[in-house]
Design an enzyme around this catalytic site. Structure first.
Site, PDB file in Angstrom:
ATOM      1  N   GLU A  39      26.380  31.009  17.006  1.00  0.00           N
ATOM      2  CA  GLU A  39      26.175  30.076  17.946  1.00  0.00           C
ATOM      3  C   GLU A  39      27.499  30.207  18.894  1.00  0.00           C
ATOM      4  O   GLU A  39      27.209  30.168  20.202  1.00  0.00           O
ATOM      5  CB  GLU A  39      26.291  28.535  17.261  1.00  0.00           C
ATOM      6  N   HIS A  47      20.452  21.531  20.292  1.00  0.00           N
ATOM      7  CA  HIS A  47      20.389  20.989  18.848  1.00  0.00           C
ATOM      8  C   HIS A  47      19.117  19.919  18.796  1.00  0.00           C
ATOM      9  O   HIS A  47      18.730  19.370  17.700  1.00  0.00           O
ATOM     10  CB  HIS A  47      21.559  20.176  18.428  1.00  0.00           C
TER      11      HIS A  47
END
Length: 310
Positions: free
Chosen positions: A161, A194
């Site tokens: 990430e 997300h």
């Protein structure tokens, strides 16, 4: 007499700047879609914490992360970016200043978590020595590295990430937005990414849609704020290792549990530690991320000379 001739030149520069910005944004969007999309190429009815699902998804995001330097390289070609630095250096993968970049941002993050850390020590029957013993317990670490969920949360997620959403996206945004704006824009891609958890929550029918949306909205808020913090670290240090280490630490701690702190028998001491931690964080924020400690920052070569964050 020459002034009218400058008009078409200025207009051409403005148009080129607009095209460059569109290329920057679309490149970031492409990376975000590749990252999230790679999670769903494996069809499975199993929950996300199942070891087989974790292994497949980890392989997917590791592949996307490995390809991210190629995306940045392609963006440099499309946007006609020329700098005296390698792609990996722009993405924060470099040796100069590596040790302070790995340690000082972590100290800063731990200062912010002073309240939860003190809370944990107070709840341990053996106090600080018990916490230290647990930290140094070799058997416990062996169990961790064999646990797929732990490996995902503490290793795969932080590395992939941060490399994609900070290391790759920030260099692509800086020429268009400037370093300061990029710190606040890049985390939006991270926060929105997300929202894919909504898909799994709906598939498993765990909660009602209203609860799922509320939880996802909260997650978007704190992931975006966290993303801004790690983007700030990246821009100030020019290293990806700091954001990765801080990400891993925050994943291990979770969100500070103020509700539990307020119900604790020694809540005054714990709340004081929360306050002290916040003050320490604010006081140390700029000194511990002073670019002087980390050497020349390659990503800053992409911004205008007067850019404040560099």
């Amino acid at each position: 007499m020459l002034e009218p001739e400058h008009g078409p030149v200025i207009q051409e520069e403005v148009e080129h700047s607009h095209v460059r910005c569109w290329v920057c944004v679309l490149s970031c969007l492409l990376l975000a879609c590749l990252y999230v999309g790679s999670l769903y190429i494996w069809r499975s009815s199993l929950p996300r914490d199942h070891p087989s699902v974790i292994k497949r998804r980890s392989a997917s995001v590791l592949l996307v992360s490995a390809l991210s330097p190629a995306v940045v390289k392609a963006w440099m070609h499309w946007a006609d970016i020329r700098v005296n630095a390698f792609v990996l250096e722009l993405m924060g993968v470099r040796l100069e200043g590596l040790v302070p970049a790995a340690i000082l941002p972590l100290i800063l993050t731990m200062a912010f978590y002073l309240g939860p850390l003190v809370h944990s020590v107070m709840d341990n029957p053996k106090g600080f020595s018990g916490e230290l013993q647990s930290l140094l317990d070799v058997q416990s670490w062996r169990w961790c590295v064999r646990d797929a969920v732990w490996l995902r949360n503490q290793l795969v997620a932080p590395v992939t990430e941060e490399l994609v959403f900070r290391g790759a996206m920030l260099p692509m945004l800086v020429p268009c937005t400037g370093p300061t704006a990029a710190i606040f824009i890049a985390p939006l891609f991270f926060g929105v990414a997300h929202f894919h958890h909504i898909i799994e929550q709906r598939r498993l029918h765990k909660d009602s849609m209203s609860i799922i949306l509320m939880v996802s909205g909260t997650q978007f808020l704190y992931t975006t704020l966290f993303g801004a913090f790690t983007a700030f670290i990246f821009m100030r240090t020019g290293h990806i290792v700091g954001p990765v280490v801080c990400h891993a630490f925050c994943n291990s701690q979770g969100l500070p549990d103020l509700t539990s702190a307020l119900q604790h028998p020694q809540k005054s001491a714990i709340l004081l530690s929360y306050l002290m931690g916040l003050l320490l964080f604010l006081v140390l924020l700029f000194p511990l991320t002073d670019p002087f400690l980390y050497g020349p920052i390659p990503v800053c070569s992409l911004s205008a000379p007067a850019a404040s964050a560099c």
